[in-house]
Design an enzyme around this catalytic site. Sequence first.
Site, PDB file in Angstrom:
ATOM      1  N   GLU A   1       0.521 -11.996  -3.681  1.00  0.00           N
ATOM      2  CA  GLU A   1      -0.645 -12.168  -3.415  1.00  0.00           C
ATOM      3  C   GLU A   1      -1.718 -11.826  -4.825  1.00  0.00           C
ATOM      4  O   GLU A   1      -2.852 -12.407  -4.341  1.00  0.00           O
ATOM      5  CB  GLU A   1      -1.204 -11.488  -2.252  1.00  0.00           C
ATOM      6  CG  GLU A   1      -1.426 -10.105  -2.212  1.00  0.00           C
ATOM      7  CD  GLU A   1      -0.031  -9.219  -2.391  1.00  0.00           C
ATOM      8  OE1 GLU A   1       1.045  -9.784  -2.207  1.00  0.00           O
ATOM      9  OE2 GLU A   1      -0.158  -7.954  -2.667  1.00  0.00           O
TER      10      GLU A   1
ATOM     11  N   ARG B   1      12.585   3.325  -0.333  1.00  0.00           N
ATOM     12  CA  ARG B   1      11.396   3.327  -1.028  1.00  0.00           C
ATOM     13  C   ARG B   1      11.452   3.655  -2.587  1.00  0.00           C
ATOM     14  O   ARG B   1      12.332   4.242  -3.064  1.00  0.00           O
ATOM     15  CB  ARG B   1      10.280   4.354  -0.245  1.00  0.00           C
ATOM     16  CG  ARG B   1      10.040   4.103   1.017  1.00  0.00           C
ATOM     17  CD  ARG B   1       9.147   5.066   1.752  1.00  0.00           C
ATOM     18  NE  ARG B   1       7.891   5.411   0.932  1.00  0.00           N
ATOM     19  CZ  ARG B   1       7.316   6.413   1.199  1.00  0.00           C
ATOM     20  NH1 ARG B   1       7.747   7.437   1.943  1.00  0.00           N
ATOM     21  NH2 ARG B   1       6.097   6.559   0.616  1.00  0.00           N
TER      22      ARG B   1
ATOM     23  N   HIS C   1       4.778  -7.890  -4.775  1.00  0.00           N
ATOM     24  CA  HIS C   1       3.285  -8.577  -4.481  1.00  0.00           C
ATOM     25  C   HIS C   1       3.120  -9.798  -5.328  1.00  0.00           C
ATOM     26  O   HIS C   1       3.237 -10.163  -6.304  1.00  0.00           O
ATOM     27  CB  HIS C   1       2.018  -7.663  -5.142  1.00  0.00           C
ATOM     28  CG  HIS C   1       2.029  -6.278  -4.477  1.00  0.00           C
ATOM     29  ND1 HIS C   1       1.258  -6.132  -3.499  1.00  0.00           N
ATOM     30  CD2 HIS C   1       2.816  -5.171  -4.893  1.00  0.00           C
ATOM     31  CE1 HIS C   1       1.504  -4.698  -3.224  1.00  0.00           C
ATOM     32  NE2 HIS C   1       2.431  -4.337  -4.034  1.00  0.00           N
TER      33      HIS C   1
ATOM     34  N   CYS D   1       5.860  -5.447   0.057  1.00  0.00           N
ATOM     35  CA  CYS D   1       6.046  -4.090  -0.225  1.00  0.00           C
ATOM     36  C   CYS D   1       6.058  -3.185   0.867  1.00  0.00           C
ATOM     37  O   CYS D   1       7.053  -2.886   1.587  1.00  0.00           O
ATOM     38  CB  CYS D   1       4.925  -3.851  -1.526  1.00  0.00           C
ATOM     39  SG  CYS D   1       5.300  -2.442  -2.526  1.00  0.00           S
TER      40      CYS D   1
ATOM     41  N   GLY E   1       0.979  -1.017   0.019  1.00  0.00           N
ATOM     42  CA  GLY E   1      -0.029   0.158   0.049  1.00  0.00           C
ATOM     43  C   GLY E   1       0.926   1.299   0.057  1.00  0.00           C
ATOM     44  O   GLY E   1       1.525   1.251  -0.802  1.00  0.00           O
ATOM     45  N   GLU E   2       0.858   2.167   0.939  1.00  0.00           N
ATOM     46  CA  GLU E   2       1.471   3.208   1.138  1.00  0.00           C
ATOM     47  C   GLU E   2       1.989   3.412   2.448  1.00  0.00           C
ATOM     48  O   GLU E   2       1.170   3.370   3.375  1.00  0.00           O
ATOM     49  CB  GLU E   2       0.607   4.486   0.680  1.00  0.00           C
ATOM     50  CG  GLU E   2       1.161   5.620  -0.193  1.00  0.00           C
ATOM     51  CD  GLU E   2       2.199   6.294   0.840  1.00  0.00           C
ATOM     52  OE1 GLU E   2       3.469   6.721   0.713  1.00  0.00           O
ATOM     53  OE2 GLU E   2       1.652   6.805   1.852  1.00  0.00           O
ATOM     54  N   SER E   3       3.172   3.348   2.669  1.00  0.00           N
ATOM     55  CA  SER E   3       3.700   3.224   3.926  1.00  0.00           C
ATOM     56  C   SER E   3       3.574   4.425   5.114  1.00  0.00           C
ATOM     57  O   SER E   3       3.576   4.234   6.118  1.00  0.00           O
ATOM     58  CB  SER E   3       5.205   2.764   3.863  1.00  0.00           C
ATOM     59  OG  SER E   3       6.075   3.754   3.154  1.00  0.00           O
TER      60      SER E   3
ATOM     61  N   ARG F   1       5.940   0.458  -7.551  1.00  0.00           N
ATOM     62  CA  ARG F   1       6.532   1.312  -6.931  1.00  0.00           C
ATOM     63  C   ARG F   1       7.432   0.494  -5.644  1.00  0.00           C
ATOM     64  O   ARG F   1       7.218   1.052  -4.491  1.00  0.00           O
ATOM     65  CB  ARG F   1       5.835   2.377  -6.373  1.00  0.00           C
ATOM     66  CG  ARG F   1       5.015   3.120  -7.445  1.00  0.00           C
ATOM     67  CD  ARG F   1       4.464   4.401  -7.151  1.00  0.00           C
ATOM     68  NE  ARG F   1       3.160   4.122  -6.274  1.00  0.00           N
ATOM     69  CZ  ARG F   1       1.929   3.534  -6.840  1.00  0.00           C
ATOM     70  NH1 ARG F   1       2.066   3.376  -7.847  1.00  0.00           N
ATOM     71  NH2 ARG F   1       1.127   3.325  -6.014  1.00  0.00           N
TER      72      ARG F   1
HETATM   73  N1  GLN Z   1       5.967   3.056  -2.750  1.00  0.00           N
HETATM   74  C1  GLN Z   1       5.084   2.519  -1.682  1.00  0.00           C
HETATM   75  C2  GLN Z   1       5.500   3.073  -0.390  1.00  0.00           C
HETATM   76  O1  GLN Z   1       6.428   3.615  -0.119  1.00  0.00           O
HETATM   77  C3  GLN Z   1       5.163   1.196  -1.647  1.00  0.00           C
HETATM   78  C4  GLN Z   1       4.332   0.582  -2.571  1.00  0.00           C
HETATM   79  C5  GLN Z   1       3.560  -0.811  -2.505  1.00  0.00           C
HETATM   80  O2  GLN Z   1       3.258  -1.345  -1.348  1.00  0.00           O
HETATM   81  N2  GLN Z   1       3.157  -1.478  -3.669  1.00  0.00           N
HETATM   82  O3  GLN Z   1       4.940   2.827   0.744  1.00  0.00           O
END
Ligand code: GLN
Length: 205
Positions: A183, A116, A181, A96, A64-66, A146
């Site tokens: 999953e 990241r 990923h 991720c 997701g987005e950390s 990403r």
């Molecule tokens: N770029 C995202 C982050 O910095 C991670 C991307 C992902 O979980 N697919 O959190």
Amino acid sequence: MAAADRQPSTPAGEQGRTALVGVLALQGDFEAHARVLGRLGARVVAVRVPADLDGVQALVLPGGESTTMTLGVEREGLAEPLRALARDGVPLLGSCAGLIMLDSEHLGLMDMRADRNAFGRQIRSFEADIEMDELPGGPIRGIFIRAPQIAEHGPEVRILATVEGHAVAARQGDMLVVSFHSELTGDDRLHVWLLQRAAERRARR
Ligand code: GLN
């Protein structure tokens, strides 16, 4: 609902043999992980507040987005309960953003630092077959979105796979992280690993 779509119910006596797996569900692709775990017969709990961690025998930190995930962890007071779970030896799988969450600059559970968005200036996304040590059954298909890399790590962290010189999978004890990923590809082996670790831990106790 057609009968075939229904989840099989777990007979009461079976519960002791079925792992209860938490999936951090503040943000990101937690539902995809829950689907894989359900397919493998685990009982799944979406973790949003500390009480959701009660009795959890394994935990997934999804992609997701950390930054958003970190804010959610702080808002809900989840950092210390998550650390306590890991200290207790509950196996963890981070994918991720989940990998980033476990590094020294976030929850600090693994002796590593993640960079990241590590793959190229365009933060490109791609798929690849990854040769991964300790994973039986040949390469695993990974989707990189990403994706981070493991930039530095200490002696307890074993790097299991690299792509273009970037470390993309690692294990420290019963914590396994991948920057891709799996999953989303129908390859359940990382989740199988998690459930096996949970079963081994239960057998030891
Ligand atoms: N770029 C995202 C982050 O910095 C991670 C991307 C992902 O979980 N697919 O959190």
